[in-house]
Scaffold this motif. Structure first.
Motif, PDB file in Angstrom:
ATOM      1  N   CYS A   1       1.214  -0.148  -2.940  1.00 25.44           N
ATOM      2  CA  CYS A   1       0.021  -0.314  -2.404  1.00 25.44           C
ATOM      3  C   CYS A   1      -0.276  -1.582  -2.324  1.00 25.44           C
ATOM      4  CB  CYS A   1      -1.065   0.600  -2.899  1.00 25.44           C
ATOM      5  SG  CYS A   1      -2.504   0.763  -1.941  1.00 25.44           S
ATOM      6  N   CYS A   2      -0.991  -2.210  -1.108  1.00 20.07           N
ATOM      7  CA  CYS A   2      -1.458  -3.560  -0.920  1.00 20.07           C
ATOM      8  C   CYS A   2      -2.963  -3.065  -0.522  1.00 20.07           C
ATOM      9  CB  CYS A   2      -0.497  -4.540  -0.228  1.00 20.07           C
ATOM     10  SG  CYS A   2      -1.302  -6.021  -0.144  1.00 20.07           S
ATOM     11  N   SER A   3      -4.070  -3.750  -0.970  1.00 18.81           N
ATOM     12  CA  SER A   3      -5.522  -3.773  -0.518  1.00 18.81           C
ATOM     13  C   SER A   3      -5.854  -5.155  -0.496  1.00 18.81           C
ATOM     14  CB  SER A   3      -6.265  -2.918  -1.744  1.00 18.81           C
ATOM     15  OG  SER A   3      -7.407  -2.703  -1.161  1.00 18.81           O
ATOM     16  N   LEU A   4      -6.644  -5.220   0.729  1.00 20.38           N
ATOM     17  CA  LEU A   4      -7.387  -6.669   0.970  1.00 20.38           C
ATOM     18  C   LEU A   4      -8.664  -6.385   1.709  1.00 20.38           C
ATOM     19  CD1 LEU A   4      -5.506  -8.265   4.079  1.00 20.38           C
ATOM     20  CD2 LEU A   4      -4.808  -6.384   3.043  1.00 20.38           C
ATOM     21  N   SER A   5      -9.630  -7.530   1.376  1.00 20.45           N
ATOM     22  CA  SER A   5     -10.689  -7.633   1.997  1.00 20.45           C
ATOM     23  C   SER A   5     -10.821  -9.020   2.749  1.00 20.45           C
ATOM     24  CB  SER A   5     -11.945  -7.386   1.028  1.00 20.45           C
ATOM     25  OG  SER A   5     -13.018  -7.537   1.569  1.00 20.45           O
ATOM     26  N   LEU A   6     -11.163  -8.818   4.185  1.00 19.88           N
ATOM     27  CA  LEU A   6     -11.493 -10.071   4.773  1.00 19.88           C
ATOM     28  C   LEU A   6     -13.023 -10.178   4.945  1.00 19.88           C
ATOM     29  CD1 LEU A   6      -8.814  -9.383   7.606  1.00 19.88           C
ATOM     30  CD2 LEU A   6      -8.577 -10.309   5.676  1.00 19.88           C
ATOM     31  N   ASN A   7     -13.454 -11.421   4.435  1.00 16.67           N
ATOM     32  CA  ASN A   7     -14.953 -11.470   4.632  1.00 16.67           C
ATOM     33  C   ASN A   7     -15.371 -12.288   5.848  1.00 16.67           C
ATOM     34  OD1 ASN A   7     -15.641  -9.962   2.163  1.00 16.67           O
ATOM     35  ND2 ASN A   7     -14.563 -11.753   0.906  1.00 16.67           N
ATOM     36  N   VAL A   8     -16.607 -12.430   6.356  1.00 16.44           N
ATOM     37  CA  VAL A   8     -16.904 -13.211   7.370  1.00 16.44           C
ATOM     38  C   VAL A   8     -17.258 -14.748   6.986  1.00 16.44           C
ATOM     39  CG1 VAL A   8     -18.156 -11.427   8.632  1.00 16.44           C
ATOM     40  CG2 VAL A   8     -19.558 -12.832   7.024  1.00 16.44           C
ATOM     41  N   ASN A   9     -17.057 -14.788   5.631  1.00 17.22           N
ATOM     42  CA  ASN A   9     -17.163 -16.246   5.252  1.00 17.22           C
ATOM     43  C   ASN A   9     -15.604 -16.976   5.174  1.00 17.22           C
ATOM     44  OD1 ASN A   9     -15.866 -15.173   2.996  1.00 17.22           O
ATOM     45  ND2 ASN A   9     -17.463 -15.792   1.496  1.00 17.22           N
ATOM     46  N   GLY A  10     -14.617 -16.370   5.818  1.00 22.01           N
ATOM     47  CA  GLY A  10     -13.533 -16.830   5.758  1.00 22.01           C
ATOM     48  C   GLY A  10     -12.482 -16.741   4.533  1.00 22.01           C
TER      49      GLY A  10
ATOM     50  N   GLY B   1       2.620  -2.910  -7.191  1.00 21.98           N
ATOM     51  CA  GLY B   1       4.054  -2.745  -6.793  1.00 21.98           C
ATOM     52  C   GLY B   1       4.774  -3.007  -5.304  1.00 21.98           C
ATOM     53  N   HIS B   2       3.764  -3.616  -4.491  1.00 20.65           N
ATOM     54  CA  HIS B   2       4.191  -3.801  -3.221  1.00 20.65           C
ATOM     55  C   HIS B   2       4.870  -5.146  -3.001  1.00 20.65           C
ATOM     56  CE1 HIS B   2       3.229  -2.222   0.785  1.00 20.65           C
ATOM     57  NE2 HIS B   2       3.094  -3.551   1.334  1.00 20.65           N
ATOM     58  N   PRO B   3       5.554  -5.287  -1.852  1.00 15.20           N
ATOM     59  CA  PRO B   3       6.352  -6.644  -1.686  1.00 15.20           C
ATOM     60  C   PRO B   3       5.122  -7.700  -1.606  1.00 15.20           C
ATOM     61  CG  PRO B   3       7.265  -4.997  -0.254  1.00 15.20           C
ATOM     62  CD  PRO B   3       6.115  -4.479  -0.969  1.00 15.20           C
ATOM     63  N   ALA B   4       5.319  -8.891  -2.177  1.00 16.84           N
ATOM     64  CA  ALA B   4       4.401  -9.960  -2.067  1.00 16.84           C
ATOM     65  C   ALA B   4       4.192 -10.556  -0.564  1.00 16.84           C
ATOM     66  CB  ALA B   4       4.997 -11.180  -2.652  1.00 16.84           C
ATOM     67  N   PRO B   5       2.921 -10.618  -0.312  1.00 19.03           N
ATOM     68  CA  PRO B   5       2.703 -11.056   1.180  1.00 19.03           C
ATOM     69  C   PRO B   5       3.340 -12.760   1.442  1.00 19.03           C
ATOM     70  CG  PRO B   5       0.847 -10.103   0.261  1.00 19.03           C
ATOM     71  CD  PRO B   5       1.944 -10.268  -0.830  1.00 19.03           C
TER      72      PRO B   5
ATOM     73  N   PHE C   1       3.563  -6.771   4.674  1.00 16.57           N
ATOM     74  CA  PHE C   1       4.567  -5.753   5.163  1.00 16.57           C
ATOM     75  C   PHE C   1       4.951  -5.127   4.132  1.00 16.57           C
ATOM     76  CE2 PHE C   1       6.023  -9.890   3.843  1.00 16.57           C
ATOM     77  CZ  PHE C   1       6.982  -9.496   2.790  1.00 16.57           C
ATOM     78  N   THR C   2       5.633  -3.777   4.629  1.00 18.09           N
ATOM     79  CA  THR C   2       6.422  -2.981   3.830  1.00 18.09           C
ATOM     80  C   THR C   2       7.641  -3.292   3.343  1.00 18.09           C
ATOM     81  OG1 THR C   2       6.909  -1.260   5.658  1.00 18.09           O
ATOM     82  CG2 THR C   2       4.766  -0.921   4.265  1.00 18.09           C
ATOM     83  N   ASP C   3       8.587  -2.861   2.470  1.00 19.82           N
ATOM     84  CA  ASP C   3       9.877  -3.216   2.109  1.00 19.82           C
ATOM     85  C   ASP C   3      10.821  -2.950   3.119  1.00 19.82           C
ATOM     86  OD1 ASP C   3      10.209  -0.662   1.726  1.00 19.82           O
ATOM     87  OD2 ASP C   3      10.703  -0.756  -0.133  1.00 19.82           O
ATOM     88  N   GLY C   4      10.678  -2.200   4.052  1.00 18.34           N
ATOM     89  CA  GLY C   4      11.492  -1.845   5.048  1.00 18.34           C
ATOM     90  C   GLY C   4      11.787  -3.074   5.862  1.00 18.34           C
TER      91      GLY C   4
END
Length: 506
Positions: free
Chosen positions: A380-389, A397-401, A443-446
């Motif tokens: 799983c990969c979780s992220l938050s995009l804020n209005v401040n950039g 355990g997810h592939p590195a972005p 992305f996912t590992d596929g």
């Protein structure tokens, strides 16, 4: 690209090695690594950690990280004690032998159970970095067959027929077969009918009555000619009945027919459910939020768990979660649906919303505590995009972005343990101040692992990364179309694994 599967730290005590070995072993087994390789990794960890604690005078906690890098597994152990370089111990000066001596350090053992070893030390920070490396074996699946016949020479003959094409084992009694099935996975049983102790018909009844093995395909192969016995055998729902003696070609044709027919039936039986659940799990995400632009493409094999993309908006942020459910059967698809619903609830139930790391911690806890969900493996990969950039990200355990900027691409070094392996997992976060000339690929590992061979997978990865860099100045919609076209050309349609690619920019 590196994918961190497990990371932790432990005190400089011998008793802590046993506890950390248990955690590592659970991670390796959950990651579906072959048993023989698991044993080598655990042995190398125990040997090197013991040496560091006994000989190196380290005073701080030891750090451990297990990751996948291209077609290799890397086990990294870091300490701040005296340096010891297992790659050069045999060429050291005599006054260094008290620190580096092979005697009692098992360096030859480390070399024998690994494919490669690297070592770096730093005089300024006193951090020594030992990396133990193993090549990832090919993952071509070969069906497993169990032959049950009290005539051992016959079993050996038929095993010889089949071993070039299948993983073959045999037992000489129905009782031994029942015991064997308790501890081993099997795809097909080939059994004689008339045997002492537990005969073939009783063995078939046992298989039918055991939910864990009742779906195993079953062929009777016997010299029995009595009609009543043959009728009893056929009434048990076997896949084929062959009369001895059986030629090599006849046996192979029967096995291939049974395995392919069963696969077709399973696909037909589950296709309707698969389609309904797949429609419910289709990735959904807005194309923009405030200053952010997002675009995704996905490829679905139509089998197994799949990739889940979820999002939730608030007044000043959008939160995004990508989940990759491992597995290639209808149960994996069910788990995808269950986890998708649970994570969607997590994302929408908290005000303010959970941070990426807190969401992963709650996801890991339910994966550990729940008797049903604990049986599935996911990243799983979780992220938050804020209005401040700012972009805040956490990974389990997810592939590195991949961060793309100025005609270059680099991995975002954020990682954490697979969800559900420990009762109180914690995850680090990374915050990136995002520039307008940058783009990030999640992305996912596929995306990198859908090619057939290690060389082709490496070629696929290099071409995808080149495409990410070369399309940086294109519109995000055009860029992702070009990238996924590159993927389709190299991986084929459908690919070997579900694949999802998400591009984000300001």
């Amino acid at each position: 690209m590196q994918r961190i599967i497990f990371s932790d730290q432990f005190p400089v005590t011998l008793s802590s090695i046993t506890k950390m070995r248990g955690k590592l072993q659970k991670t390796l087994i959950a990651s579906k690594i072959e048993n023989s390789l698991v044993s080598k990794i655990l042995l190398a960890f125990s040997e090197s950690s013991t040496n560091i604690i006994i000989h190196n005078n380290a005073i701080e906690p030891l750090f451990i990280s297990f990751s996948q890098y291209q077609q290799e597994y890397h086990l990294a152990i870091m300490d701040n004690g005296f340096p010891w370089d297992p790659t050069t111990y045999n060429s050291l000066e005599s006054d260094q032998l008290s620190i580096y001596s092979e005697n009692g350090r098992g360096i030859s053992l480390l070399h024998s159970v690994t494919d490669n070893i690297t070592y770096n030390d730093s005089d300024s920070s006193y951090i020594n970095h030992l990396t133990l490396i193993w090549e990832i074996p090919s993952t071509i699946y070969t069906p497993s067959i169990l032959i049950v016949d009290d005539d051992e020479p016959t079993s050996r003959l038929y095993s010889a027929y089949l071993e070039p094409f299948f993983n073959v084992s045999f037992t000489t009694s129905g009782r031994d077969a029942i015991e064997w099935l308790k501890h081993n996975h099997i795809d097909l049983i080939i059994s004689d009918i008339r045997m002492p102790d537990i005969d073939g018909i009783s063995l078939r009844k046992h298989v039918n009555q055991n939910p864990k093995i009742e779906l195993i395909r079953f062929i009777f192969m016997s010299s029995v000619r009595e009609k009543d016995i043959i009728d009893r055998a056929c009434d048990l729902g076997v896949d084929d009945l062959l009369h001895k003696p059986v030629s090599r070609d006849t046996l192979l044709q029967s096995i291939k027919r049974v395995l392919s027919r069963t696969e077709q039936i399973e696909q037909l039986a589950s296709s309707k459910i698969q389609r309904k659940i797949s429609n419910l799990l289709k990735p959904q995400i807005p194309s923009s939020f405030d200053i952010w632009k997002m675009c995704f493409k996905h490829r679905n094999t139509g089998r197994g768990g799949g990739d889940i993309l979820l999002s939730h908006r608030t007044a000043d942020s959008i939160n995004i979660t990508i989940i990759d459910i491992m597995g290639h059967d209808e149960m994996a698809k069910f788990f995808s649906y269950a986890y998708g619903g649970y994570v969607r609830g997590l994302m929408k139930s908290y005000t303010p919303p959970l941070t990426p790391s807190k969401l992963l911690e709650k996801l890991s806890k339910i994966a550990f505590d729940d008797d049903l969900l604990s049986h599935v493996i996911l990243t799983c990969c979780s992220l938050s995009l804020n209005v401040n950039g700012q972009l805040t990200i956490a990974s389990a355990g997810h592939p590195a972005p991949i961060l793309i900027s100025n005609n270059s691409a680099s991995c975002v070094n954020i990682g954490g343990i697979l969800p559900g392996l420990t009762p109180n997992a914690s995850y680090d976060e990374m915050t990136i101040d995002f520039d307008r000339n940058q783009r990030i690929a999640i992305f996912t590992d596929g995306l990198f692992e859908s090619a057939d061979t290690p060389d082709r997978r490496l070629h696929l990865e290099n071409k995808i990364v080149d495409s990410l860099i070369n399309t940086l100045n294109e519109k995000i919609e055009n860029a992702i179309s070009t990238i996924i076209s590159t993927f389709d050309n190299l991986a084929g349609k459908p690919p070997n694994d579900d694949t999802l690619l998400l591009l984000i920019e300001r």
